[in-house]
Design an enzyme around this catalytic site. Structure first.
Site, PDB file in Angstrom:
ATOM      1  N   HIS A 161      -4.350 -13.062  11.352  1.00 27.91           N
ATOM      2  CA  HIS A 161      -5.699 -12.566  11.697  1.00 27.91           C
ATOM      3  C   HIS A 161      -5.621 -11.320  12.586  1.00 27.91           C
ATOM      4  O   HIS A 161      -6.555 -11.037  13.328  1.00 27.91           O
ATOM      5  CB  HIS A 161      -6.545 -13.632  12.409  1.00 27.91           C
ATOM      6  N   SER A 282      -4.770  17.744  15.743  1.00 22.87           N
ATOM      7  CA  SER A 282      -6.197  17.980  15.574  1.00 22.87           C
ATOM      8  C   SER A 282      -6.497  19.395  16.016  1.00 22.87           C
ATOM      9  O   SER A 282      -5.889  19.907  16.957  1.00 22.87           O
ATOM     10  CB  SER A 282      -6.981  16.981  16.428  1.00 22.87           C
ATOM     11  N   LYS A 288      -3.873  14.751  20.026  1.00 16.09           N
ATOM     12  CA  LYS A 288      -3.792  13.901  18.822  1.00 16.09           C
ATOM     13  C   LYS A 288      -2.492  14.064  18.044  1.00 16.09           C
ATOM     14  O   LYS A 288      -1.928  15.142  17.938  1.00 16.09           O
ATOM     15  CB  LYS A 288      -4.963  14.213  17.879  1.00 16.09           C
ATOM     16  N   GLU A 295      -2.229   7.347   6.016  1.00 20.70           N
ATOM     17  CA  GLU A 295      -3.630   7.156   5.617  1.00 20.70           C
ATOM     18  C   GLU A 295      -3.839   7.497   4.143  1.00 20.70           C
ATOM     19  O   GLU A 295      -4.548   6.799   3.419  1.00 20.70           O
ATOM     20  CB  GLU A 295      -4.547   8.023   6.480  1.00 20.70           C
TER      21      GLU A 295
END
Ligand code: ARG
Length: 469
Positions: A161, A282, A288, A295
């Site tokens: 979970h 970024s 970042k 992704e």
């Protein structure tokens, strides 16, 4: 009067050229030119068989084969001009063959139809794609198993979970993916076995009256045997569906690892770092470091699955035998393979690149009362409590630790005894994450000793080319 631009392949029956939109919707050359190498392979085998069977002359076959080789070279060199008026790769190749070798070219299509031709080409293409993907998957297994060997004892939290559950080792986690990929490769191999029959010679749908030798062309093209039913030969696409299903499952597996990399990369987790080679910055937030490759690998799984679903819908309800609907099998399949190849390459790169942060993983493994099961097991083994009672006692001890804001191993013995008086000092030995993983020696369990053994076993299997059985 006959329109000069009426199709040269069936101009005998057709007086007018197709409407612009008819060409637009009908032409497949924009994408099926990718089948040219397979188309040429198939045509060469067909021409040679026709000559051996005495259906065309040996000299015509020689001319045809020579012309086809020239076309292959032109395509490889990028000098071949594909034309939309000629609809598809089959007619583009044949038309060019005519300009190269003249009359002999007209005999190539004897005892053949584009229906069995395209079915053959596409099977060859899918088979080639499977072989390429299989080799790439083997590379990923190798990278994972090497990393697993190195990190057989690196402790991290195991989750259910996405809540900390029990400590595991990083090597164990990576080997889980080696197992998945082994099954993926098995599925591709299985699909390949069923795919490997030749439709060539099914002709349009009913077979042919020419004395062709289907076994010969099947053998020349590396197929195990000719397909036994000509209707099935031209209308079956389940080889593509099955392969796309295998591709989908593979992509889904990688999407899970990609997602884990995304999670592990967050500052909140900080379990792994990826170098500049696999991250982006970024344009506005200087701090970042984004895991874009992971992704995109995660996202592309959706695209692969969509290709599978798209083709399922194309095939659903199609009457036998060939219908033009089936031309829609290609783009989806090409796209799925191209994206799966990208996914695999990117994941292989990331697996090699990523460095686990052992301290952060270890610290996280100790949080969240992850050794509570070890405590319960100790109560069963040492105090002979029934497991359900041990579970209850442990729950009460966890509640106490929670109230005091400490981990299990930071409670004092007397605090533990306030819950269960029979608890003794040796209990502390099972509360550390190291001892927890060390104790999981059951087959398939996470003990570093097991993991090391399994990682080495995998490396040996891969060395012997047995990474999928
Ligand atoms: N381009 C066609 C395809 O991909 C080739 C087969 C055409 N056959 C036909 N009967 N029109 O399906």
């Amino acid at each position: 009067m006959t329109d000069k631009s009426a199709n040269s392949m069936w101009g005998g029956r057709f007086a007018m050229s197709p409407a612009e939109i008819m060409q637009e919707i009908n032409a497949s050359i924009g994408f099926d030119k990718q089948l040219a190498p397979q188309d040429i392979r198939g045509s060469k085998a067909h021409a040679q068989m026709l000559a051996e069977a005495g259906i065309i002359t040996k000299s015509d076959a020689r001319e045809i084969v020579k012309g086809l080789d020239q076309i292959a070279a032109e395509i490889a060199a990028g000098t071949f001009e594909f034309s939309r008026e000629l609809e598809d790769v089959h007619m583009n190749v044949e038309s060019r063959l005519k300009t190269i070798v003249g009359a002999a070219a007209g005999r190539l299509h004897t005892a053949r139809s584009r229906n069995d031709q395209v079915a053959t080409d596409f099977r060859l293409y899918v088979r080639d794609a499977i072989d390429g993907i299989d080799a790439a998957l083997e590379g990923v297994q190798q990278a994972l198993a090497e990393k697993a060997e190195k990190h057989a004892a690196t402790v991290m939290p195991g989750f259910t979970h996405l809540q900390p559950a029990q400590p595991v080792t990083f090597g164990h986690h990576l080997l889980a993916y080696v197992e998945m990929i082994a099954r993926d490769r098995g599925r591709f191999a299985d699909a390949r076995k069923r795919l490997n029959e030749s439709p060539l010679g099914s002709a349009a749908l009913a077979g042919t009256s020419f004395p062709i030798d289907r076994k010969k062309t099947a053998e020349a093209l590396g197929f195990d045997r000719p397909m036994a039913n000509s209707l099935d030969g031209v209308s079956d696409r389940d080889f593509a569906l099955e392969t796309l299903a295998a591709a989908t499952i593979t992509a889904v597996h990688f999407s899970r690892l990609a997602e884990e990399i995304v999670i592990w990369m967050t500052p909140q987790f900080g379990f792994v770092t990826l170098s500049d080679r696999f991250t982006t910055g970024s344009s506005i937030m200087p701090q970042k470091r984004n895991p874009d490759a992971a992704e995109l690998a995660r996202a592309k799984a959706g695209r692969v699955a969509a290709s599978f679903q798209g083709l399922v819908m194309v095939m659903k309800g199609l009457p036998l035998a060939y219908s033009k609907d089936m031309q829609e099998d290609k783009e989806a399949t090409f796209d799925a393979f191209a994206n799966l190849r990208l996914i695999i390459a990117a994941m292989a790169g990331m697996i090699g690149d990523l460095e686990p942060n052992a301290e952060a993983m270890r610290a996280a493994a100790g949080r969240g009362y992850s050794t509570a099961t070890d405590l319960a097991d100790w109560l069963v083994k040492e105090l002979k409590l029934p497991f359900r009672d041990a579970h209850h006692v442990t729950g009460t001890i966890v509640k106490l630790a929670e109230k005091k804001g400490v981990d299990l191993d930071q409670l004092t013995l007397s605090e533990m005894q306030s819950v269960e008086p029979k608890i003794t000092k040796p209990v502390f030995s099972v509360l550390s994450v190291e001892n927890s993983v060390k104790s999981r020696t059951s087959y398939g369990g996470t003990s570093p000793q097991n993991v090391l053994k399994m990682a080495r076993q995998w490396l040996r299997r891969l060395e012997k080319g047995r990474g999928k059985d």
